[in-house]
Design an enzyme around this catalytic site. Sequence first.
Site, PDB file in Angstrom:
ATOM      1  N   GLU A  12       2.075  13.848   9.074  1.00 22.00           N
ATOM      2  CA  GLU A  12       2.188  14.979   9.995  1.00 22.00           C
ATOM      3  C   GLU A  12       0.806  15.555  10.275  1.00 22.00           C
ATOM      4  OE1 GLU A  12       3.922  14.542   7.273  1.00 22.00           O
ATOM      5  OE2 GLU A  12       5.945  14.191   8.035  1.00 22.00           O
ATOM      6  N   ALA A  13      -0.037  15.567   9.246  1.00 27.72           N
ATOM      7  CA  ALA A  13      -1.398  16.083   9.435  1.00 27.72           C
ATOM      8  C   ALA A  13      -2.233  15.092  10.244  1.00 27.72           C
ATOM      9  CB  ALA A  13      -2.048  16.331   8.074  1.00 27.72           C
ATOM     10  N   ARG A  14      -2.010  13.814  10.006  1.00 29.47           N
ATOM     11  CA  ARG A  14      -2.776  12.809  10.752  1.00 29.47           C
ATOM     12  C   ARG A  14      -2.472  12.877  12.234  1.00 29.47           C
ATOM     13  NH1 ARG A  14      -3.139   7.702   6.511  1.00 29.47           N
ATOM     14  NH2 ARG A  14      -3.111   9.066   4.682  1.00 29.47           N
ATOM     15  N   ASN A  36      -8.581  11.325   6.075  1.00 34.73           N
ATOM     16  CA  ASN A  36      -9.141  11.431   4.735  1.00 34.73           C
ATOM     17  C   ASN A  36     -10.661  11.572   4.797  1.00 34.73           C
ATOM     18  OD1 ASN A  36      -6.525  10.990   4.066  1.00 34.73           O
ATOM     19  ND2 ASN A  36      -6.834   8.961   3.184  1.00 34.73           N
ATOM     20  N   SER A  88      -1.008  14.024   4.851  1.00 28.87           N
ATOM     21  CA  SER A  88       0.281  13.463   5.246  1.00 28.87           C
ATOM     22  C   SER A  88       0.231  12.985   6.691  1.00 28.87           C
ATOM     23  CB  SER A  88       1.375  14.522   5.089  1.00 28.87           C
ATOM     24  OG  SER A  88       1.153  15.564   6.016  1.00 28.87           O
ATOM     25  N   ASP A 135       0.851  -1.187   0.000  1.00 23.28           N
ATOM     26  CA  ASP A 135       0.000   0.000   0.000  1.00 23.28           C
ATOM     27  C   ASP A 135       0.888   1.239   0.000  1.00 23.28           C
ATOM     28  OD1 ASP A 135      -2.112   1.689   0.212  1.00 23.28           O
ATOM     29  OD2 ASP A 135      -2.742   1.064   2.200  1.00 23.28           O
ATOM     30  N   ASP A 184      -3.383   2.050  -5.678  1.00 27.88           N
ATOM     31  CA  ASP A 184      -2.179   2.112  -4.841  1.00 27.88           C
ATOM     32  C   ASP A 184      -2.099   0.958  -3.854  1.00 27.88           C
ATOM     33  OD1 ASP A 184      -4.200   2.896  -3.068  1.00 27.88           O
ATOM     34  OD2 ASP A 184      -2.766   4.035  -1.888  1.00 27.88           O
ATOM     35  N   GLU A 185      -2.836  -0.081  -4.095  1.00 32.51           N
ATOM     36  CA  GLU A 185      -2.899  -1.139  -3.098  1.00 32.51           C
ATOM     37  C   GLU A 185      -3.165  -2.482  -3.747  1.00 32.51           C
ATOM     38  OE1 GLU A 185      -5.934  -0.310  -0.241  1.00 32.51           O
ATOM     39  OE2 GLU A 185      -5.816  -2.305   0.619  1.00 32.51           O
TER      40      GLU A 185
END
Length: 927
Positions: free
Chosen positions: A384-386, A392, A382, A290, A440-441
């Site tokens: 850092e945001a999480r 999301n 990102s 992922d 992407d996975e």
Amino acid sequence: MRRRDEKFPENGFEAWGGYMQAKIAKLEEQFCVSAGKEEALSDIFNGVSIYVNGFTVPSADELKVLMSKHGGTYHTYQRSDDYIIASNLPDTKVKNMNLSRVVKPEWITDCLKSNRLLDYREYLLFKNSRTQRQLNFSKVIKNNDSIPATSKVPDVKNEPDSFNKNLIENSNIIFENEPSMQDVLPTESELDMKKSSNLHVQTVSKAHSGPVTKTAADPNFIAEFYNNSRLHHISQLGACFKQHINDLRENSNFQFPARVQLKEKILNSNNFNTFTQLKFEKNKVIMHIDMDCFFVSVGLRSRPELRGKPVAVTHSKGGQGRPKREGVDRHAEFNLYKQKQIKKFSMSTGKPENEVVIETRIDSIGDENEKYGSMSEIASCSYEAREKGLGNGMFMGAALKLCPDLQTIPYDFDGYKEVAYTLYNTIAQYTLDVEAVSCDEMYVDCTELLADMKVNVQSFATMLREEIKNKTGCPCSTGFGGNRLQARLATKRAKPDGQFFLTEDLVEDFIYEIKLRDLPGVGRQTAQKLEALGHITCGSLQSLSLASLKSQLGNKTGAQLFDQCRGRDQHPLSFLTVRKSVSAEVNYGIRFENSNQCIDFLKQLSAEVHSRMQQFKVVGKCITLKLMVRDEEAPVETAKFMGHGFCNVINKSTTLNKATNDVEVITKEVLAICKKQNIDPKEMRGIGIQVTKLEPLNSKPSKGTINKFLANNIKSEIKTESTASEGVSVISGRTIEKRTPTKVKKVISTKSPLGKRRGRPPKSLKLLQSSTRNVGPSKSVPSTSKNLPSTSKKVMNNFLQGQNAPRDLPYKNPMIKESLPKEEPPVKKEPKGMIGLPWKTVRDMLRAWLNSDQSPLQYDVNMIVEYLQEMILTKDIEHLFILMNFLRRVTREVGSDVWLKVYDSIYEQVQNMMVAVYGKKLHVFDD
DNA sequence: ATCCTCCCCTAC
DNA sequence: TAAGGTAGGGGAGGAT
């Protein structure tokens, strides 16, 4: 195998005009230029970025050089803020595109001539109402609006639109190459107005009431909406890569020469010996892979300065206040959502409604005109945001509240696709036991791969992730386990940018701590139900009996959960996906003033569904119309701009006697259903059309024996498949109701994979052959490469088609076309053309050629054939194989008849040469 | 019992 | 402003 060095051929082509030739020339030119001096000549195009669509003079490559020499940026893939340089565009394209930034190449050359940035609007390719954006104070339109957008005579000069305001206003936004105001907005508007005096113009009175907003009533709405819809792209890309795996498997001989190199690399790495042997459940090794916050990672490739910061991908930036819209009542609307959720929860748990406490994502959002009021959704953020609590799907307003210094970056849908292809093709070098999940996975069954390579899984994971990171510029994480569930959970642990091995001995303790919500398949509703039962973690749920789980959640879901919370998963990977439905829906921007607009939209959406059905080559029997209608309690004006608000959903379907993909039939049924509902078009908020009960479209005329051959083959595939499934279920010792019979029936009912060409002779067997889950009879099928005579280059065997292609009897191969021997390969006395170019360069040229919107010229086709035939003569079969596969895939992506014919023609000539030289066909393709 | 239809849920 | 799509699994409940 990389025997060609990177040199360019001596220049010697006399004829001029072919696309490929132009490309070659430019390539060389570009090479020379860039090899020369690096310094910029000017910065005229500072802040300007372009994307070239189709054939232009100067050519795309030339323009690329010009841009870089003069301070601008050239994009190989179109981005939202690019100027599109084009000299002509095909009708189909024009219909679906925003023309307001489509500019003639003369813009660039004239700018250079006058040594300053000229107003691009003087060079618009299309000058009519379609290229005109909304105006704040007045809107000038043509009196006669019947001139088609494609008119090659830009006889009309309208008032140019004011420069897109929001590009300028939001200063905290990271915009790449945003043109600065003074550069692009000269005071030529008045000039334009005067020039337009030869037309009948009129001022739209309505314009004074503010900007005109786009709704589904606008003719180009569907295209524009889909163009910007992240969910649409996610969905499309997912389907695309499932198909890609189907295709690769169908065309592969399941030899993986790249394994040798990887193994070498692993053996040479110094840490190889430090790893211990790992053991997974049932000795299977399933990998889940992922990409880390995919959209953000792709975006950060060109914005290294933002690494390490909280970053989000979103359309809007939030922060600023939004224009106040009359009639919005966020609280009323949110309350309706909340009440509905509470009611549902209360019903399923038996808890009284007044005791239910539920948190929703709308709780934390401010009023519409507030700083934190944006309802633009975050597609990806990102780590850092999480860390600050972002996730999301969160609204920008809420996100900014948690993280005021959040940086936003725009979408780059082409970039996602490009990276995803690289990801998939990287994996495909080593194995095709791949189940694509999304762009992407994916899940990869590594059992066979690792046994074959005789390397430890840790080294493999490390090298693979490194390769992906190197090739894509984006980090990814991998998880390994004995089944798909374990692999999946391992990936979650591994993130970000890591790997984790959930070995047999770890499973029990590991799963105990896992939150139920983190299990795949357990979403908000299920988690809530389970929580109401008093369970948050897997460990806790283990105390619940299978029977009670089934009674609470249903048989299948209960049984699955019973397994999952013990780390078990009986679902094998499935490498072949078969489409069961086709649909298109739009629940954004649906605002109709009258029923005509509604009908018109339904027609357009029907056409969209029809076109997708054509693309997937299916017909269907059941047509469903989905309508979202404003709930009578909901405010007319939605909280989210152009959103659907709080709605009731209506689903109605018709089953036809005969499967169809006829656009007329679909439209007719859809309109009939809609009419029956008797809904005020003003209250519509969302519309969707779905077609199910699909059957493959039988476009090809029957070919007698070939078809028989195919049918038999497919039957054998089905049989093997069912045995395999049963085998798995027995081994896993699970109680599996009717699962196997159902599955088999599904496979049978679809006969051959939908959405792809029928007719794939030996593929089905091979398809199963390398699938590690097959323990049945397919194992005994001999390896095809064994039948081949040996060649000096061992690897070559990997690409030759072994079956049915004996050296002396090529025509016994049922797949060889009747017309095969009739013409000789083109004589190549002429210029060397592409010969000598590195294959990768040729691949890129082919890609550009196919995307050029030009009709392919015979000359170019010949040149490509020559190049490919030269590869045969120089025994560069490996790259020939790659190029042919590439060409096949890309021509199918384009999908138009003419390109399919081009492919067929190239294919035929290449195979001719193969047979002539090797007595065998290249092992690719079935048609 | 099994199938069909209309949902709901989940995932990306 | 904002771009809330799409496919598959499966449950409930009625039809066969």
